[in-house]
Structures are given as structure tokens and as C-alpha cells.
Design a protein around this motif. Structure first.
Motif, mmCIF file in Angstrom:
data_model
loop_
_atom_site.group_PDB
_atom_site.id
_atom_site.type_symbol
_atom_site.label_atom_id
_atom_site.label_comp_id
_atom_site.label_asym_id
_atom_site.label_seq_id
_atom_site.Cartn_x
_atom_site.Cartn_y
_atom_site.Cartn_z
ATOM 1 N N GLY A 89 50.595 43.537 44.328
ATOM 2 C CA GLY A 89 49.200 43.535 43.904
ATOM 3 C C GLY A 89 48.270 43.330 45.079
ATOM 4 N N LEU A 90 47.039 43.053 44.765
ATOM 5 C CA LEU A 90 46.024 42.882 45.790
ATOM 6 C C LEU A 90 46.074 41.494 46.411
ATOM 7 C CD1 LEU A 90 42.935 44.448 43.970
ATOM 8 C CD2 LEU A 90 44.354 45.519 45.697
ATOM 9 N N LEU A 123 33.137 42.753 45.671
ATOM 10 C CA LEU A 123 31.911 43.038 46.419
ATOM 11 C C LEU A 123 31.435 44.471 46.162
ATOM 12 C CD1 LEU A 123 29.770 42.175 48.473
ATOM 13 C CD2 LEU A 123 31.378 42.837 50.284
ATOM 14 N N GLU A 124 32.348 45.406 46.147
ATOM 15 C CA GLU A 124 31.973 46.806 45.877
ATOM 16 C C GLU A 124 31.396 46.965 44.474
ATOM 17 O OE1 GLU A 124 31.844 49.382 48.116
ATOM 18 O OE2 GLU A 124 32.189 47.678 49.436
ATOM 19 N N ARG A 125 31.963 46.282 43.486
ATOM 20 C CA ARG A 125 31.419 46.350 42.123
ATOM 21 C C ARG A 125 30.030 45.720 42.073
ATOM 22 N NH1 ARG A 125 35.743 48.606 42.497
ATOM 23 N NH2 ARG A 125 34.206 50.025 43.307
ATOM 24 N N LEU A 163 41.008 41.754 46.945
ATOM 25 C CA LEU A 163 40.336 41.517 45.667
ATOM 26 C C LEU A 163 38.857 41.186 45.892
ATOM 27 C CD1 LEU A 163 40.495 41.316 42.617
ATOM 28 C CD2 LEU A 163 41.214 38.945 42.874
ATOM 29 N N ALA A 164 38.575 40.367 46.897
ATOM 30 C CA ALA A 164 37.188 40.022 47.217
ATOM 31 C C ALA A 164 36.391 41.275 47.589
ATOM 32 C CB ALA A 164 37.132 38.999 48.345
ATOM 33 N N LEU A 165 37.010 42.204 48.307
ATOM 34 C CA LEU A 165 36.333 43.453 48.672
ATOM 35 C C LEU A 165 36.052 44.317 47.445
ATOM 36 C CD1 LEU A 165 38.144 44.415 51.996
ATOM 37 C CD2 LEU A 165 35.773 43.656 51.718
#
Length: 112
Positions: A4-5, A15-17, A10-12
Motif C-alpha cells: 500500500g501507500l 494534498l492533491e485532493r 498518502l499525504a501527497l
């Protein structure tokens, strides 16, 4: 075996969302008025509460340090500019990102 991430990955993604949410909200809210960055986050938090659809905007709106980080990120990545009057203006890159829709419950609240 897929692990998984990572926490950083996951933080990136988060941030993109958030970038997509802010740019989309500027389009939806900005049709009717000029708005500041804090207005955008406040409207997203209000839409989340009103829609009773938890997606993190209320928490984000309450974190002043993170709001500064997010605004700086949007500026550095050239998704937004800020006018002399402190209003958010989408750049061409920001307008492209604004085409990604938010969850329907949030879109509906922001479009009112």
C-alpha cells in the motif's frame, strides 16, 4: 505483496485532493462573488457540515498552520494567485484542476 501507500505517499494524495477541492470551490462559489482563501476553506467546511458528509474540510479550516501551508502550496505550484485585495484567482493550471468534481453532497451545497 503490495504494502500500500507509505505515509508520505498518502499525504501527497490528500494534498492533491485538497488542491482539487479548493480550485473547484473557487469556481463554484466565485460565480457569484469574489472570495478570499479563508472564505473558500470556510465555505468548504460549511458545506461539509450542512451536507453531513465528512471529508475533512471542517478540520482543515480549524488548522491555521495547515491553511498557511496549503495556500503556499497552491501559490508555489501556480494553481492560484492572490489579488491586491486578497481575492483568490485561478491560474490556467488551477482552472484545469477545478474540472475535477467534489463529492455530490458538497457540490450541491457549494452551488446554492
Amino acid at each position: 505483496m503490495n504494502k500500500g501507500l507509505t505515509t508520505e505517499e498518502l499525504a501527497l494524495v490528500v494534498l492533491e485532493r485538497q488542491v482539487e477541492a479548493v480550485t473547484r470551490a473557487v469556481v463554484l462559489i466565485g460565480k457569484h462573488k469574489k472570495i478570499t482563501f479563508n472564505d473558500v476553506l470556510r465555505e468548504l467546511a460549511h458545506a461539509e457540515k450542512k451536507a453531513q458528509f465528512i471529508c475533512g474540510f471542517e478540520a482543515l479550516n480549524g488548522d491555521e498552520e495547515y491553511k498557511i501551508f496549503l495556500k503556499k502550496h497552491l501559490l508555489e505550484k501556480n494553481f492560484i494567485t492572490i489579488s491586491a485585495e486578497d481575492y483568490v484567482i485561478l491560474t490556467e493550471a488551477g482552472q484545469e484542476r477545478a474540472n475535477i468534481k467534489l463529492p455530490p453532497q458538497i457540490e450541491q451545497q457549494l452551488s446554492k
